[in-house]
Design a protein around this motif. Structure first.
Motif, PDB file in Angstrom:
ATOM      1  N   VAL A 311       0.859  -1.175   0.000  1.00 52.20           N
ATOM      2  CA  VAL A 311       0.000   0.000   0.000  1.00 52.20           C
ATOM      3  C   VAL A 311       0.901   1.232   0.000  1.00 52.20           C
ATOM      4  O   VAL A 311       1.956   1.245   0.633  1.00 52.20           O
ATOM      5  CB  VAL A 311      -0.948   0.012   1.219  1.00 52.20           C
ATOM      6  N   ALA A 312       0.477   2.256  -0.726  1.00 57.68           N
ATOM      7  CA  ALA A 312       1.270   3.479  -0.801  1.00 57.68           C
ATOM      8  C   ALA A 312       0.360   4.650  -1.135  1.00 57.68           C
ATOM      9  O   ALA A 312      -0.729   4.466  -1.691  1.00 57.68           O
ATOM     10  CB  ALA A 312       2.363   3.351  -1.869  1.00 57.68           C
ATOM     11  N   ASN A 313       0.804   5.835  -0.772  1.00 53.61           N
ATOM     12  CA  ASN A 313       0.078   7.021  -1.217  1.00 53.61           C
ATOM     13  C   ASN A 313      -0.060   6.964  -2.732  1.00 53.61           C
ATOM     14  O   ASN A 313       0.888   6.624  -3.438  1.00 53.61           O
ATOM     15  CB  ASN A 313       0.824   8.287  -0.814  1.00 53.61           C
ATOM     16  N   VAL A 335      -8.325   4.273  -2.527  1.00 57.26           N
ATOM     17  CA  VAL A 335      -9.308   4.869  -1.623  1.00 57.26           C
ATOM     18  C   VAL A 335      -8.618   5.873  -0.699  1.00 57.26           C
ATOM     19  O   VAL A 335      -7.558   5.572  -0.131  1.00 57.26           O
ATOM     20  CB  VAL A 335     -10.012   3.783  -0.771  1.00 57.26           C
ATOM     21  N   LYS A 336      -9.203   7.034  -0.544  1.00 50.31           N
ATOM     22  CA  LYS A 336      -8.731   8.047   0.415  1.00 50.31           C
ATOM     23  C   LYS A 336      -7.245   8.343   0.276  1.00 50.31           C
ATOM     24  O   LYS A 336      -6.524   8.473   1.267  1.00 50.31           O
ATOM     25  CB  LYS A 336      -9.050   7.604   1.845  1.00 50.31           C
ATOM     26  N   GLY A 337      -6.799   8.419  -0.963  1.00 49.07           N
ATOM     27  CA  GLY A 337      -5.414   8.790  -1.204  1.00 49.07           C
ATOM     28  C   GLY A 337      -4.417   7.652  -1.165  1.00 49.07           C
ATOM     29  O   GLY A 337      -3.215   7.885  -1.309  1.00 49.07           O
ATOM     30  N   PHE A 338      -4.883   6.417  -0.969  1.00 45.46           N
ATOM     31  CA  PHE A 338      -3.993   5.261  -0.921  1.00 45.46           C
ATOM     32  C   PHE A 338      -4.350   4.263  -2.014  1.00 45.46           C
ATOM     33  O   PHE A 338      -5.520   4.075  -2.347  1.00 45.46           O
ATOM     34  CB  PHE A 338      -4.079   4.555   0.436  1.00 45.46           C
ATOM     35  N   ALA A 339      -3.320   3.610  -2.554  1.00 46.32           N
ATOM     36  CA  ALA A 339      -3.516   2.593  -3.582  1.00 46.32           C
ATOM     37  C   ALA A 339      -2.871   1.287  -3.147  1.00 46.32           C
ATOM     38  O   ALA A 339      -1.814   1.283  -2.503  1.00 46.32           O
ATOM     39  CB  ALA A 339      -2.915   3.058  -4.907  1.00 46.32           C
ATOM     40  N   ILE A 340      -3.518   0.179  -3.496  1.00 46.45           N
ATOM     41  CA  ILE A 340      -2.974  -1.153  -3.226  1.00 46.45           C
ATOM     42  C   ILE A 340      -2.431  -1.714  -4.530  1.00 46.45           C
ATOM     43  O   ILE A 340      -3.168  -1.897  -5.506  1.00 46.45           O
ATOM     44  CB  ILE A 340      -4.052  -2.116  -2.679  1.00 46.45           C
ATOM     45  N   HIS A 341      -1.117  -1.990  -4.569  1.00 46.94           N
ATOM     46  CA  HIS A 341      -0.470  -2.563  -5.749  1.00 46.94           C
ATOM     47  C   HIS A 341      -0.185  -4.041  -5.476  1.00 46.94           C
ATOM     48  O   HIS A 341       0.335  -4.399  -4.410  1.00 46.94           O
ATOM     49  CB  HIS A 341       0.832  -1.822  -6.050  1.00 46.94           C
ATOM     50  N   HIS A 342      -0.496  -4.873  -6.457  1.00 44.64           N
ATOM     51  CA  HIS A 342      -0.392  -6.324  -6.262  1.00 44.64           C
ATOM     52  C   HIS A 342       0.158  -6.981  -7.532  1.00 44.64           C
ATOM     53  O   HIS A 342      -0.200  -6.610  -8.643  1.00 44.64           O
ATOM     54  CB  HIS A 342      -1.786  -6.896  -5.945  1.00 44.64           C
ATOM     55  N   CYS A 343       1.059  -7.940  -7.324  1.00 38.84           N
ATOM     56  CA  CYS A 343       1.536  -8.718  -8.463  1.00 38.84           C
ATOM     57  C   CYS A 343       1.809 -10.152  -8.029  1.00 38.84           C
ATOM     58  O   CYS A 343       1.938 -10.441  -6.836  1.00 38.84           O
ATOM     59  CB  CYS A 343       2.790  -8.095  -9.085  1.00 38.84           C
TER      60      CYS A 343
END
Length: 346
Positions: A311-313, A335-343
């Motif tokens: 998770v990161a801004n 959501v709310k300024g945060f993104a979940i990156h997944h690989c």
């Protein structure tokens, strides 16, 4: 190597560095110790760090000449007549340091406190009242201030356990008891980024799991509690975080391996899942390098079919790095300024 502004300010006042047993707390510059040795050639110098990277940098050069300590609790049979404190990132951590150091300070010891104006150092005198016989502002330059505080010889016993803040976080109807020492990220509450990550974890996590930059250990503890067939490793660069994560595991009757590491320096073996809410601040300054280095080096520690989820801004451009260095990346949430990156490794 150039010295930081606080170190340069200290060296402008070299006469104050004369002592028999100086203790340097939180110094970011290994070169400073060369100058300190020159200023006080007969002194028995000690270095105390809660930052593992800074500790390694100093110990690799001076371990045979200087007492180098990395720990959540500094203890010494030596009574230090001078303590040089680089003001930490939080005021509460500064009070924690003073309480911890008071029992090992000599009578009327001098405490030099130095830090950047934007880092809260202006509050040092007020925060030192409990341990202060007198205080004065000695110098200011390079956007930094240096204070001199005379220890009032009030040295009550230090009890580390009393400094843990205990709280409960609840995610998806599951509660985690948390213990956190001052200065640890998200002290006292569940931050929005970590909550979002835990709400979007990959299904069916099993096997060896790494919580990179674990802080108080919330992510690793949650994963282990939800997935009992996981073997969780947690790492952090900060000794206070490591102690907190171990305590969090114990509170929840969970098992895990918690260790210090400068990025991936102490990581061995491979993992089935890597999770992180990676830091992007170093002290008061923004610093993306640690996370970018982590993303560029983690692939060799991932098994086939392993997953990476961070998770990161959402303004941080980590997705292209993940795609280039690891595997195609998808965004699980924003959501709310945060993104979940997944690989997932194929």
């Amino acid at each position: 190597m150039s010295l930081s502004n606080p170190s340069q300010l200290l060296l402008r006042n070299e006469d104050l560095l004369q002592s028999n047993s100086p203790l340097v707390v939180g110094c970011p510059d290994s070169d400073f110790f060369s100058h300190l040795q020159a200023a006080a050639p007969m002194a028995k110098i000690s270095s105390y760090q809660v930052n593992f990277a800074q500790h390694q940098s100093i110990a690799s050069r001076f371990s045979e000449q200087i007492n180098c300590v990395f720990s959540e609790h500094y203890q010494s049979e030596v009574k230090h007549d001078l303590a040089i404190i680089y003001f930490p990132k939080s005021k509460k951590e500064y009070q924690f340091l003073l309480a911890m150091l008071a029992p090992i300070l000599a009578d009327n010891a001098v405490i030099l406190v130095v830090g950047e104006n934007k880092g809260g150092v202006k509050s040092a005198e007020k925060l030192s009242n409990e341990y202060c016989l007198s205080s004065s502002k000695i110098d200011s330059a390079r956007h930094c201030i240096l204070y001199e505080i005379i220890f009032n010889n009030v040295a009550s016993e230090f009890n580390l356990a009393q400094w843990y803040e205990h709280f409960i976080v609840k995610v998806n109807d599951l509660e985690i008891k948390v213990a956190s020492l001052p200065g640890v990220f998200s002290n006292g509450e569940l931050d929005n980024g970590t909550q979002l990550l835990l709400e979007h974890l990959p299904k069916g996590i099993s096997g060896k799991v790494l919580d990179f930059g674990c802080g108080a250990g919330i992510i690793g503890s949650y994963v282990n509690k939800v997935n009992s067939n996981t073997e969780v490793d947690m790492l952090d660069v900060n000794a206070l975080a490591i102690a907190s994560a171990k305590q969090t595991l114990a509170l929840n009757q969970l098992k895990g391996n918690v260790f210090a590491s400068d990025g991936l320096s102490n990581v061995q073996g491979k993992y089935h899942a890597v999770l992180s809410n990676p830091p992007f601040h170093q002290g008061i300054k923004t610093n993306y390098q640690a996370t970018e280095t982590f993303l560029k080096g983690i692939k060799k520690h991932l098994n086939k079919n392993a997953t990476l989820t961070i998770v990161a801004n959402n303004f941080l451009k980590y997705a292209p790095i993940i795609k280039a260095e690891i595997a195609p990346c998808e965004q699980l949430a924003n959501v709310k300024g945060f993104a979940i990156h997944h690989c997932k490794i194929q």
